[in-house]
Structures are given as C-alpha cells and as structure tokens.
Design an enzyme around this catalytic site. Sequence first.
Site, PDB file in Angstrom:
ATOM      1  N   CYS A 139      56.408  22.110  39.308  1.00  0.00           N
ATOM      2  CA  CYS A 139      55.145  21.236  39.596  1.00  0.00           C
ATOM      3  C   CYS A 139      54.268  20.713  39.880  1.00  0.00           C
ATOM      4  CB  CYS A 139      56.044  20.656  40.732  1.00  0.00           C
ATOM      5  SG  CYS A 139      55.660  18.082  39.584  1.00  0.00           S
ATOM      6  N   GLU A 140      53.152  21.685  38.750  1.00  0.00           N
ATOM      7  CA  GLU A 140      52.184  21.613  38.520  1.00  0.00           C
ATOM      8  C   GLU A 140      51.410  22.318  36.956  1.00  0.00           C
ATOM      9  OE1 GLU A 140      49.103  21.294  40.813  1.00  0.00           O
ATOM     10  OE2 GLU A 140      50.574  20.919  42.578  1.00  0.00           O
ATOM     11  N   GLY A 166      41.319  49.349  43.898  1.00  0.00           N
ATOM     12  CA  GLY A 166      42.183  48.681  45.077  1.00  0.00           C
ATOM     13  C   GLY A 166      43.240  48.384  43.259  1.00  0.00           C
ATOM     14  N   GLY A 222      35.810  46.582  43.185  1.00  0.00           N
ATOM     15  CA  GLY A 222      35.606  45.829  42.126  1.00  0.00           C
ATOM     16  C   GLY A 222      35.673  46.457  40.619  1.00  0.00           C
TER      17      GLY A 222
END
Length: 473
Positions: free
Chosen positions: A401-402, A328, A284
């Site tokens: 299409c958003e 990561g 994290g």
Amino acid sequence: MRAHEAGALHAEGYGAAPQWLPYPSDVNALLPQLWPEGAHRDDDGHLVVGGVPASEIATEFGTPAYVVDEVEFRRRARSFVGEFAGGFATAGVGLDVYYAGKAFLCSAVARWVQEEGLGLDVCSGGELAVAQRVGFPADRIEFHGNNKSEAEIEQALRYGVGRIVVDSLDEIDRLARVAERLGVTAPVMLRVTVGVEAHTHEFIATAHEDQKFGFSLGGGQAAKAVAETLAHPSLDLRGLHSHIGSQIFDTAGFEVAAHRLVGLHAQVARDHGLQMPEMDLGGGFGIAYTSENTPLETGEIGTRLAHIVAGECDRAGLPVPTVSIEPGRAIAGPAGYTLYEVGTVKPVELDGGSRRTYVSVDGGMSDNARTALYGADYSVTIANRAGEGAPMISRVVGKHCESGDIVVMDEYLPTDLRPGDLLAVPGTGAYCRALSSQYNHVPRPPVVAVRNGEARVIVRRETVEDILVLDVD
C-alpha cells in the site's frame, strides 16, 4: 533520488521511457551482463538458470522467490582470489579478500565463502553468529559496525576474530575495556573517511566528511584515533580502513583514497615509529543492473588498484602493506534473480499521448527495497514463456500500500503479458533479501539455490505464523 512523496509519476524526467533504455529488437533476449553464465531460454521459451527452469521453481517453491546460482556465486568469488589477486601479485602486493556478508548472508553462503578461500566481513552480532554456526575460521573474519555493543565486542573477541574495524573514539575505549577484562589483545583497523565521494547514491557514498562512518582526516581526528589506540596495551593497531561507496565503476576514487591513506601511514611512521602492515580499501565494485551499466572486468580492477597502492607507497618511501578488499555485491548480486507472478496488467495514459503499462506482481518493496531507497534501476523479463507481443514500456510494481512500491521503474515487456505469467528480475542476489522486511505483514520469500539442474531451499519461506509468533497479545 527519483522517489517522490506523492508517488513515482510526480518525479521529474519521466515520460514513457528513459533515454538510456533502448527499444529492443527482441523483447525476449537475455543480456549476458545481467545474468549468470549459462542462463538461457529453452525450446519452450522458459528462462533457465543453473539448469533449472523458472517455471519449475515457481511450481515447487512458489513465488515470489529469490533464486541464487551457486556455481555463479562461487565463480565470482574465485575471480577475486584468482584474477583480482593475480593483478596484485604482479605488482608485488599481498591481498586478502573478505566477502561482505551484508550483501547476503546465510549458513550456506558462509560455507561457500569459506570453501572458496575468502574471508568474511560481518557488521553485527547476528552476522557473526552465522559465521560461528558454520565454524567459519575466526582469523579470517573482519568485524565492522559504527556502534558495536559491548556484548557484540565480547562475542567477537571470545571467538577470536581476525580484525575489528573501529569507527569512533568511544569505541576505542569500549573495545580496550572489554579486551582488558577478557585478558586478550584486540587486532584493530581504524576506519578513516578520506574525503572522497564516489559516483554513487548519497546514502551509499561513505567516504565524504558529513556522514556517520569513520575518523575524518581533517582536523586531526584520525591522527588522534591512532594515538589513542596505541595508548592502550590491549589494542594492536594493524592498519587503516577506507570505504568510499558502492556501485562504483572506475578506480579514480580509489586512487585518491589510497593516496590519503598512505599519507596517514607515513605520518604514523614518523610520529610513532610504527609501520602499519595492512590497508583495507573496502569494496563497492559495481555490477550491471541494466543495459546502462558497464562494470570493469575483475582482473582489470585488481591490476589498477595494485599499481595505485604500490606507486603511492613508493613515492612515500614506505613498504607496501598487505591490502584487503571487501566485495559483496560484485559476488552475490549477479548470481541471483527474483521470480514473481503477475497479478494485474494495467495500461495508463500519460500526458502527451504516451502510455505506460503497470504490471503488479506478488512481491514488491518488502523483498526489494532498493528502488524505493535509492531510485535503483533493474531489468525484468518474462520467465515462463517467450512473449509474442511487441515491446511495451512497463513499470513493475508490488502489492504493498505505497505508490512508491516499485520493483522495476522502466523496462520493455511483451504486449501479450497476462496475469499468471512469471517475471524474473536479475541482479537481486545482493541487498534484496538482506534489506527485506515484513511490510504490510507480507512474509519474506525463500532463497532457492540452483546448481547443475537441481534446486534446494537454503533460506525457507517465512509464513504468517512466523510473523504472528512475535506478536504478544
């Protein structure tokens, strides 16, 4: 979250520019904390990463494209087994580093991780299959997941993975059953929710009580999981695991988590006479996505965490366990950028007389879902030349299409930006290809690795034919 079901313009707090975003003195400047080492503009103003100009990437491989600097990825991996581990060694604490494959994983990356001396953290049978494909050493693999199937557990046990992180009482029984059938002993870490909510987004904060992961310390659930694990001869309890969230910029949450994990270690020693030899603090660690972010240096984080663990164990009268971490994003994120081509440039007048320019690119939320999912902020720069216009506040949006299809919420781009220009979004090496989709049947971009002036594809571009081949008529 800043997403709004009626569209981004309806979210609160958005004028022409957010307060944290400074007006740039040079709209073409590259902030060092956002880019791989050595990233620069050449004499023609082209963005160059890994010795390869962005315009050459676009010409040879097309856009959109994910670009990852192999040298930067490896440098960051080495910093965790070097600088980070050095802080632990100074405090007399052993350290194992597992690259979190969920950030971004493919065969080439698995090889890089192996060659740089890290372990690999996987959380599905598919991620484990990548490790198996390249012959990643099984004893250096840690297998996560809150709902592993029997098939995945068998896959892991047959390969001989080094640790299986168990997440529920049901899974304890399932794992024991499969291990007994195969005649093996499964090495177990128990994931514990320690009641710490790191300063991060609600959906990626993973150690508060009201969520799907792990055994709660409250109500004796974690203690019950210990007892049930020890009751199975086919399970070998190695230690405890905790993950308090993602994109974390301080160590205060880790201090509380370590205190509570050590407390459970002490309880297990008292109740069962077992001194567990390992403790996993998860990952994290945050990275810089914009000028607003100021992550700690790798070595400083390592030194702080090592002293936290050593101090807690000393106060509890316990030997210091070997600690594991799972970076990561902190390895993959800053090593990558995404390259787009501009399709349209549209100024929009806002209330109060301000203006925002909407810049549409040939990708969007299918290749970077984080802005829509988490309200994540990114930076962006013109990549095929130096802009000559004054800075204008812009919003980079995708082709889907958003109304929530936003790649970069707010950034300054030059007023002479035009269709056909290239834009580069830094910090996309983690959780972009991994979270990508085929929304609107848009094929996923390739991943292009650059190193010392050379570029090669490590994940090929998806095609419409790839999508249609799954469509059974």
